[in-house]
Structure formats: C-alpha cells, structure tokens
Design an enzyme around this catalytic site. Structure first.
Site, PDB file in Angstrom:
ATOM      1  N   SER A 151       0.819  -1.219   0.000  1.00 59.20           N
ATOM      2  CA  SER A 151       0.000   0.000   0.000  1.00 59.20           C
ATOM      3  C   SER A 151       0.852   1.267   0.000  1.00 59.20           C
ATOM      4  O   SER A 151       1.934   1.301   0.593  1.00 59.20           O
ATOM      5  CB  SER A 151      -0.884  -0.011   1.251  1.00 59.20           C
ATOM      6  OG  SER A 151      -1.479   1.249   1.447  1.00 59.20           O
ATOM      7  N   GLN A 172       0.803  -0.326  -4.713  1.00 51.19           N
ATOM      8  CA  GLN A 172      -0.549   0.211  -4.839  1.00 51.19           C
ATOM      9  C   GLN A 172      -0.471   1.721  -4.665  1.00 51.19           C
ATOM     10  O   GLN A 172       0.124   2.225  -3.716  1.00 51.19           O
ATOM     11  CB  GLN A 172      -1.467  -0.403  -3.766  1.00 51.19           C
ATOM     12  CG  GLN A 172      -2.858   0.194  -3.734  1.00 51.19           C
ATOM     13  CD  GLN A 172      -2.960   1.380  -2.790  1.00 51.19           C
ATOM     14  OE1 GLN A 172      -2.333   1.404  -1.734  1.00 51.19           O
ATOM     15  NE2 GLN A 172      -3.753   2.379  -3.179  1.00 51.19           N
ATOM     16  N   TYR A 174      -2.144   5.413  -4.098  1.00 49.45           N
ATOM     17  CA  TYR A 174      -3.162   6.427  -3.830  1.00 49.45           C
ATOM     18  C   TYR A 174      -2.602   7.703  -4.434  1.00 49.45           C
ATOM     19  O   TYR A 174      -1.485   8.123  -4.103  1.00 49.45           O
ATOM     20  CB  TYR A 174      -3.370   6.618  -2.327  1.00 49.45           C
ATOM     21  CG  TYR A 174      -4.266   5.589  -1.678  1.00 49.45           C
ATOM     22  CD1 TYR A 174      -5.483   5.239  -2.257  1.00 49.45           C
ATOM     23  CD2 TYR A 174      -3.913   4.979  -0.481  1.00 49.45           C
ATOM     24  CE1 TYR A 174      -6.318   4.299  -1.659  1.00 49.45           C
ATOM     25  CE2 TYR A 174      -4.735   4.044   0.127  1.00 49.45           C
ATOM     26  CZ  TYR A 174      -5.937   3.715  -0.474  1.00 49.45           C
ATOM     27  OH  TYR A 174      -6.761   2.796   0.122  1.00 49.45           O
ATOM     28  N   THR A 200      -5.540   2.675  -7.024  1.00 49.31           N
ATOM     29  CA  THR A 200      -6.836   2.387  -6.399  1.00 49.31           C
ATOM     30  C   THR A 200      -7.796   3.531  -6.665  1.00 49.31           C
ATOM     31  O   THR A 200      -7.488   4.694  -6.385  1.00 49.31           O
ATOM     32  CB  THR A 200      -6.654   2.167  -4.879  1.00 49.31           C
ATOM     33  OG1 THR A 200      -5.825   1.016  -4.696  1.00 49.31           O
ATOM     34  CG2 THR A 200      -7.977   1.943  -4.175  1.00 49.31           C
ATOM     35  N   LYS A 275      -7.247  -0.724  -9.679  1.00 45.77           N
ATOM     36  CA  LYS A 275      -7.833  -1.503  -8.578  1.00 45.77           C
ATOM     37  C   LYS A 275      -9.116  -0.831  -8.110  1.00 45.77           C
ATOM     38  O   LYS A 275      -9.105   0.353  -7.746  1.00 45.77           O
ATOM     39  CB  LYS A 275      -6.850  -1.592  -7.409  1.00 45.77           C
ATOM     40  CG  LYS A 275      -7.407  -2.334  -6.198  1.00 45.77           C
ATOM     41  CD  LYS A 275      -6.322  -2.566  -5.162  1.00 45.77           C
ATOM     42  CE  LYS A 275      -6.812  -3.431  -4.010  1.00 45.77           C
ATOM     43  NZ  LYS A 275      -7.560  -2.701  -2.990  1.00 45.77           N
ATOM     44  N   HIS A 299     -12.723  -2.738  -2.229  1.00 42.00           N
ATOM     45  CA  HIS A 299     -11.943  -2.317  -1.062  1.00 42.00           C
ATOM     46  C   HIS A 299     -12.349  -3.118   0.182  1.00 42.00           C
ATOM     47  O   HIS A 299     -12.311  -2.625   1.305  1.00 42.00           O
ATOM     48  CB  HIS A 299     -12.127  -0.820  -0.808  1.00 42.00           C
ATOM     49  CG  HIS A 299     -10.867  -0.114  -0.382  1.00 42.00           C
ATOM     50  ND1 HIS A 299     -10.131   0.663  -1.223  1.00 42.00           N
ATOM     51  CD2 HIS A 299     -10.210  -0.068   0.811  1.00 42.00           C
ATOM     52  CE1 HIS A 299      -9.085   1.165  -0.574  1.00 42.00           C
ATOM     53  NE2 HIS A 299      -9.113   0.721   0.671  1.00 42.00           N
ATOM     54  N   GLY A 332     -13.693 -10.847   0.488  1.00 42.64           N
ATOM     55  CA  GLY A 332     -14.505 -11.924   1.041  1.00 42.64           C
ATOM     56  C   GLY A 332     -13.949 -13.329   0.875  1.00 42.64           C
ATOM     57  O   GLY A 332     -14.632 -14.301   1.184  1.00 42.64           O
TER      58      GLY A 332
HETATM   59  C1  LIG Z   1      -7.519  -2.458   7.118  1.00 39.90           C
HETATM   60  C2  LIG Z   1      -7.538  -2.394   5.624  1.00 39.90           C
HETATM   61  C3  LIG Z   1      -6.722  -1.485   4.985  1.00 39.90           C
HETATM   62  C4  LIG Z   1      -6.716  -1.425   3.584  1.00 39.90           C
HETATM   63  N1  LIG Z   1      -5.849  -0.573   2.978  1.00 39.90           N
HETATM   64  C5  LIG Z   1      -5.829  -0.508   1.628  1.00 39.90           C
HETATM   65  C6  LIG Z   1      -4.908   0.345   0.970  1.00 39.90           C
HETATM   66  O1  LIG Z   1      -4.110   1.012   1.605  1.00 39.90           O
HETATM   67  N2  LIG Z   1      -4.952   0.378  -0.379  1.00 39.90           N
HETATM   68  C7  LIG Z   1      -5.833  -0.385  -1.123  1.00 39.90           C
HETATM   69  O2  LIG Z   1      -5.840  -0.311  -2.344  1.00 39.90           O
HETATM   70  N3  LIG Z   1      -6.683  -1.226  -0.512  1.00 39.90           N
HETATM   71  C8  LIG Z   1      -6.697  -1.314   0.830  1.00 39.90           C
HETATM   72  N4  LIG Z   1      -7.548  -2.190   1.432  1.00 39.90           N
HETATM   73  C9  LIG Z   1      -8.383  -3.086   0.612  1.00 39.90           C
HETATM   74  C10 LIG Z   1      -7.642  -4.392   0.318  1.00 39.90           C
HETATM   75  O3  LIG Z   1      -6.604  -4.179  -0.603  1.00 39.90           O
HETATM   76  C11 LIG Z   1      -8.570  -5.445  -0.289  1.00 39.90           C
HETATM   77  O4  LIG Z   1      -9.204  -4.901  -1.424  1.00 39.90           O
HETATM   78  C12 LIG Z   1      -9.627  -5.980   0.676  1.00 39.90           C
HETATM   79  O5  LIG Z   1      -9.121  -6.051   1.995  1.00 39.90           O
HETATM   80  C13 LIG Z   1     -10.087  -7.350   0.240  1.00 39.90           C
HETATM   81  O6  LIG Z   1     -11.147  -7.781   1.017  1.00 39.90           O
HETATM   82  P1  LIG Z   1     -10.997  -8.781   2.268  1.00 39.90           P
HETATM   83  O7  LIG Z   1     -10.429  -7.996   3.399  1.00 39.90           O
HETATM   84  O8  LIG Z   1     -12.390  -9.233   2.501  1.00 39.90           O
HETATM   85  O9  LIG Z   1     -10.080  -9.916   1.848  1.00 39.90           O
HETATM   86  C14 LIG Z   1      -7.560  -2.277   2.822  1.00 39.90           C
HETATM   87  C15 LIG Z   1      -8.379  -3.183   3.485  1.00 39.90           C
HETATM   88  C16 LIG Z   1      -8.374  -3.262   4.870  1.00 39.90           C
HETATM   89  C17 LIG Z   1      -9.248  -4.274   5.538  1.00 39.90           C
END
Ligand SMILES: Cc1cc2nc3c(=O)[nH]c(=O)nc-3n(C[C@H](O)[C@H](O)[C@H](O)COP(=O)(O)O)c2cc1C
Length: 403
Positions: A151, A172, A174, A200, A275, A299, A332
C-alpha cells in the site's frame, strides 16, 4: 485434577485469552470439551486450523481502535457481507477418477512465476496490527513464493519491504489530491524495483465507517502518541517522507477521470493496473485507456455500501476483458474453495486482505505464513476435488450457481 490445573495454566498464558480475565473463571466452572478444544486450537500459529482461528486470536491481540478500523465496512456493511455471501452462491461440481496425485498451484503474472494464485492485497499501516508489520508479511510471502502488493499507506518503506521479500513487490498507488505527490510516489516505487503499479480508484467519494468509529470510542489509549497531533496517520507513512503534505491533502482525489490512466502510463515504465473496478463498462474503459490489468475490488466492502459482492462483478467483467489482460479479484475470500470459484469464473489470481492481517496480528510472520499455508492447502484439496491439476484445468464447469 492435574489435567485441569494444567489446562487452567495453559489458558492463563494463551494469547487467545490475553486481556479476557473472566474467561478462565467461566471455563473453570464449565470447561466443556468444545470450549477446551476451541481455546486450545490456536495456542500457536501452527495450531490454527482455518483463517477464522487467526481472526479469534487477532481479536484479542490487536488494539480495539485498530481492530475496529480493520474489520469495518461502510454504512450498514451490506457490501462487506455480500463479498463473502457471493462465494456461498456457488457450489463445486466434483469429478472422480482423475489422477490428482500432483497438483500445481503455480501462476505467471507479467512474466513472473508465483507459487500460488493467492495474492496479498494492499493493506495500509500494518505496524498497527503487529510491530513487524509489512516486513513480517514480506518474509512470509518470500517463504511461500507469493505476490505481495504494498500500500501507499505502508508503515515501512517500499525499499525495505522489497529487501525483506527478496524480490519485487507491486505498488498500490493512492494518487492524493496533488499531482506532484503522485509523480514522487510513482518514481520512488519504480526506482525501488516495483514492476507493477495498481492505482486504487474506489475511494474517490469518501466513506462512512461506523464500526471503526464505535471501536475508536472504546479504545482508551492516547492516539496522538502514534498518529500525530491532528490524529492523522501520516507520521507513520514513510512513502511521504520528504513530501510536504499540506493541510487538506487527501489520499484520494475526487476529481480524477479516465485520462489519468494515460498520464500514469506516461509517468512510468511499470505496468499499470486499476484496482477497484466493478462493472463491465469500466473494464472496457480501462482497456481503452491502456490499462495493463484490472483488480476487481470494492476495497473489502470499505468503499460504497449496498453494493454487490466482487464475485458478482467478476462475472460481468471477465467476458468484457476477453483474456486481453490479467484480472485479479479480491474481497470476502476466506477459504481455498473460494479461490477456486473465482478462478473458475475467470480470475487469473485472487487477493486476500483481512485474513492475512488476522494472521499478522495473531502471531506476526508465523501467523501470515500459516494463513497462506492454510489457504493454499485448502485450494489444493478443492482442486483435487474437481479434478484440476493446474490452474488452467479449473474451468467454469468446476462450479455451478446454487439453484
Ligand atoms: C484495514 C484495511 C486497509 C486497507 N488498505 C488498503 C490500501 O491502503 N490500499 C488499497 O488499495 N486497498 C486497501 N484495502 C483493501 C484491500 O486491498 C482489499 O481490497 C480488501 O481487503 C479485500 O477484502 P478482504 O479484506 O475481505 O479480503 C484495505 C483493506 C483493509 C481491511
């Protein structure tokens, strides 16, 4: 009696029960076999049987505010639930008398081979879940030979993470609200050796995280000691070192449009992935604007509520892409059989977010390693069940939609 004493001693030292002083008393009165088995199951990373064992341990080890932030969806969290439920809508069509004595989980993405199609999705601020944060995740990814996406909000710099991984990670992005910052982030990731940047795009509209807010209220630690005087998390965000983040600079920009893809491609030699796509229309636009790949994602249910599970989005995106670029899906995924279902519906690889964070929070590197091992083992069994020895042999007939 001796057993009972030993059991209580074990409970007292169990990370599962850390901070839950009442549980040993309750169990001392009624230590049923089920309760004993449950408490015993996760005394170490090796003993976790599924990712939910890790979740249970992590719920005790991760501080409440960080736990709430990680578990949170948005609004009523229907998208969060839809992600998991979408997998339950599909069943496996098992096949018999296929020689499945050798099963290969290997996958190739942009010319690099990985040992598994299970990808570590980017999660920000991993040192808020375990002191070793992204480095622990990188070491586990190295052991298992799996792809890690880092990230922008990483709590460890990309250079150190690549060193710990022993190979490039994907970055990734932002964009933030300022184009000059975007350029700096992209150049730094490229210089560090990242072959792919995934921008993203699913958080442009802002979000409302109720679970996170509720947990924040019950955490009595002083947030500003880590997060800086305004409560912002930028103090621990090394990708912004040396960058002046003036007041009002946000992680995502609400004004970006499709022409950004070309600007990003002109900025870098890295492959550019998008993404956070969920519709066939956007998949077509992504390809039209030169994207090298797509990550179907909402996300983890943290962007918009009352949306669909990402598996449902995948079903309409795959036919629109027609195999022209890799498609990764996340959201999920909790079992190896979920991974198989996504692959059967046309994904090239499948991302996980929270499950490896549970492992990280529970046992650091060993926990992440165990989560990857569990999901890989489950995937292997599911593949054997449907008679698929390679990922290519996982075809749509391996599954069917529940009637
Ligand atoms: C605590 C947390 C922080 C996240 N931070 C980012 C991030 O910094 N950048 C990003 O593209 N997605 C982020 N995501 C989304 C994840 O990349 C991913 O799409 C998502 O967690 C997948 O779903 P799952 O948790 O059910 O496996 C984050 C998700 C969580 C739970």
């Amino acid at each position: 009696m001796t057993h009972r004493r030993a059991f209580l001693q074990f409970l007292a030292g169990s990370p599962l029960l850390a901070g839950a002083g009442w549980i040993p008393d309750v169990l001392a009165q009624t230590p049923t076999p089920t309760e004993r088995a449950f408490a015993r199951a996760t005394a170490s990373a090796a003993e976790a049987l599924d990712v939910f064992d890790m979740q249970t341990v992590a719920s005790r080890t991760i501080p409440p505010a960080h736990w709430g932030y990680m578990m949170s969806g948005v609004d009523g969290e229907t998208t969060l639930r839809a992600n998991e439920q979408a997998y339950a809508e599909y069943q496996l069509r098992v096949r018999r008398f296929v020689d499945v004595s050798r099963i290969d989980l290997g996958v190739e993405l942009f010319g690099t081979k990985y040992n598994s199609p299970i990808v570590i999705s980017p999660v920000g601020g991993q040192r808020s879940f375990h002191v070793d944060g992204e480095l622990a995740v990188a070491r586990a990814a190295k052991t298992r030979g799996q792809l890690q996406i880092l990230s922008t909000s990483t709590s460890t710099g990309v250079e150190q993470v690549i060193e710990a991984r022993g190979a490039p990670v994907w970055f990734q992005l932002y964009t933030t609200t300022r184009p000059d910052i975007t350029v700096k982030l992209v150049k730094r990731a490229e210089a560090a050796g990242c072959p792919v940047v995934a921008v993203t795009v699913d958080r442009a509209a802002g979000r409302n995280m109720e679970t996170a807010t509720r947990f924040l209220r019950i955490d009595n630690r002083v947030c500003t000691s880590c997060h800086g005087p305004t409560g912002s998390d930028r103090g621990g965000r090394p990708m912004f070192d040396g960058i002046d983040m003036e007041e009002g600079t946000d992680m995502t920009s609400p004004s970006l449009t499709w022409d950004f893809v070309k600007r990003l491609k002109d900025m870098t030699k890295m492959k550019v992935l998008i993404k956070g796509l969920e519709t066939r229309e956007d998949a077509v636009l992504a390809l039209k604007h030169g994207a090298d790949g797509i990550i179907v994602s909402n996300h983890g249910g943290r962007a918009q509520d009352t949306g669909r599970g990402t598996l449902e989005a995948l079903v309409e995106i795959v036919p629109a892409v027609r195999g022209r670029v890799p498609v990764i899906v996340d959201g999920g995924v909790r079992r190896g059989s979920d991974v198989l279902k996504a692959l059967a519906l046309g994904a090239n690889a499948v991302g996980i977010g929270r499950p490896y964070i549970w492992g990280l929070g529970a046992f650091g590197e060993a926990g992440v390693d165990r989560v990857l091992a569990i999901l890989n083992a489950e995937l292997r069994i599911a593949m054997g069940g449907v008679g698929a020895r390679t990922l290519k042999e996982i075809t749509p007939v391996a599954i069917m939609r529940r009637k």
